[in-house]
Design an enzyme around this catalytic site. Structure first.
Site, PDB file in Angstrom:
ATOM      1  N   SER A 240      76.589  95.625  28.620  1.00  0.00           N
ATOM      2  CA  SER A 240      77.033  95.638  27.235  1.00  0.00           C
ATOM      3  C   SER A 240      78.245  96.558  27.095  1.00  0.00           C
ATOM      4  O   SER A 240      79.250  96.360  27.774  1.00  0.00           O
ATOM      5  CB  SER A 240      75.862  96.055  26.327  1.00  0.00           C
ATOM      6  OG  SER A 240      76.166  95.816  24.981  1.00  0.00           O
TER       7      SER A 240
ATOM      8  N   HIS B 122      69.996  89.480  25.624  1.00  0.00           N
ATOM      9  CA  HIS B 122      70.896  90.584  25.936  1.00  0.00           C
ATOM     10  C   HIS B 122      70.134  91.695  26.644  1.00  0.00           C
ATOM     11  O   HIS B 122      69.275  92.338  26.061  1.00  0.00           O
ATOM     12  CB  HIS B 122      71.500  91.102  24.630  1.00  0.00           C
ATOM     13  CG  HIS B 122      72.608  92.074  24.805  1.00  0.00           C
ATOM     14  ND1 HIS B 122      73.863  91.713  25.246  1.00  0.00           N
ATOM     15  CD2 HIS B 122      72.661  93.415  24.586  1.00  0.00           C
ATOM     16  CE1 HIS B 122      74.648  92.782  25.281  1.00  0.00           C
ATOM     17  NE2 HIS B 122      73.935  93.824  24.886  1.00  0.00           N
TER      18      HIS B 122
END
Length: 431
Positions: free
Chosen positions: A267, A409
């Site tokens: 990320s 994610h």
């Protein structure tokens, strides 16, 4: 019979006289996928996101038409025709573009950096590894700044170990915890078993990951408390700077081959890992996991997270100039495929996740493919297929690799396994 479905489950209601019998089936969230075919986003997930987040685009048919700026063309339009031209002129020209408009300019001096061993565990994992709890101290005149990091080294290798350095954007993992608790985000035992040394630090120990954290971080320390200039380094660059300081220490460890170090991040950490490898060519490989907007994904696609949103919510990550392109990404003189090209001819591995459309998997993959001409100019093979690979099927070619994993994610065990299979080719096979 009536049916109701969402992206993950299917309920079948069977009416039998006065009774309703509900049968539950779990469905793969990507059941629209055809085995062996290039990945496509699940239409149900796309529709659900479009309905709930109408400010953002998740529909591939709504991606604007765009053309990408050529990495192999100087700012004045002159073509780059040789590796020497790239290395001598074009690379530095492009680095300046990203420093000015995206990540900011690091201070030229690093201060004096010293490393202190706080604790050592020599018999981790039944004698397989030695762990070091470390502290880095940066000194400028009489001022000091400190941040902790952890290094773990295999005991059983006959030769010097390559290393995996994780920019951890979630939490700091102390040595004692790394020695006793398994963690998919930083799977120390797996890395040791695969023949790698490993190191990690926490982003916020270096520069707090919040818009009001400037005064407590390394950027303010270097500026002696003064407000940052418009082109000064921002947090993503500061975290990459810290990765370079940990690499400085790894160069001092006899058991580690510091010429074979991969910098890894997920990320926002993945954004930082890419830029870290651009700024510091000692890193042999950069792995960006689900890095999305401002990382591997192309800005011009306007898919998922956008410049407008990311610079508004995370203004400390980027140079203020980037925010001026919100809604007019097509006017950018650069895009993120050029960032990936700046890492060439070293290794680059990009990862996406099937349900993480916010990070724009197609934009991440397209960015990697568009960087291929730079790798080829520098004598390296690179992924060139425009169609994405199937779900959970890694694609490797030359110095580049990619996979898209089932799920959302995160940095998961499957990501690490696929990445290490790629890293082995670049870092382990040199033994």
């Amino acid at each position: 019979m009536l049916d109701y479905s969402n992206a993950n489950r299917l309920f079948i209601f069977t009416i039998m006289g006065p009774f309703v019998i509900m049968t539950f089936f779990h469905c793969d969230p990507c059941r629209a996928q055809v085995a062996g075919q290039p990945w496509e986003a699940n239409p149900e997930l796309v529709q659900r996101l479009m309905n709930s987040q109408d400010e953002f685009n998740y529909d591939e048919s709504r991606v604007p038409q765009y053309s990408l700026p050529d990495a192999l063309r100087f700012n004045d339009g002159t073509p780059v025709t040789s590796a020497a031209q790239w290395n001598r002129e074009r690379r530095s020209e492009l680095m300046e573009v990203f420093r000015r408009q995206v990540y900011g300019r690091r201070p030229e001096a690093t201060g004096r950096v010293e490393f202190e061993l706080l604790k050592k565990i020599e018999d981790m994992f039944d004698g397989q590894a030695t762990g070091l709890s470390m502290k880095a101290t940066v000194t400028i005149e009489r001022r000091q700044f400190e941040f902790p990091f952890v290094v773990i080294i295999p005991n059983l290798r006959q030769s010097r170990s390559p290393a995996i350095l994780l920019i951890n954007n979630r939490y700091f993992t102390p040595l004692e915890k790394a020695a006793t608790e398994e963690d998919d985000f930083w799977p120390v035992k797996l890395l040791i078993s695969r023949g790698y040394a490993t190191a990690s630090f926490h982003t916020s120990d270096v520069d707090p990951d919040r818009a009001d954290g400037y005064a407590q971080g390394i950027r303010s320390f270097f500026a002696n408390g003064e407000a940052p200039a418009d082109d000064a380094w921002r947090s993503l660059s500061a975290w990459g700077w810290a990765a370079s300081r940990v690499l400085d220490f790894l160069e001092e460890v006899d058991a580690i081959d510091a010429s074979r170090v991969a910098v890894v991040g997920h990320s926002r950490g993945g954004k930082s890992a890419l830029w870290a490898a651009c700024e510091d060519t000692r890193f042999a490989l950069s792995y960006s996991n689900n890095s999305g907007c401002g990382g591997a994904a192309l800005f011009r696609r306007n898919f998922g997270e956008t410049i407008g949103r990311i610079t508004r919510v995370f203004p400390h990550w980027f140079s203020p100039e980037l925010s001026t392109y919100a809604g007019r990404e097509v006017e950018l003189a650069f895009d993120q495929h050029q960032l990936i090209g700046l890492i060439a001819p070293r290794g680059v591995y990009i990862t996406s996740a099937d349900e993480d459309l916010w990070a724009d998997p197609k934009g991440e993959y397209a960015s990697l493919v568009a960087a291929a001409p730079v790798f080829e100019l520098l004598g390296q093979k690179s992924i060139v297929q425009s169609a994405m690979p199937p779900l959970n099927v890694p694609r490797h070619r030359g110095q580049t690799g990619y996979h898209i994993r089932s799920g959302g994610h995160g940095l998961e065990a499957a990501d690490w396994t696929h990445f290490l299979d790629f890293a082995d080719r670049l870092l382990i096979t040199q033994d």
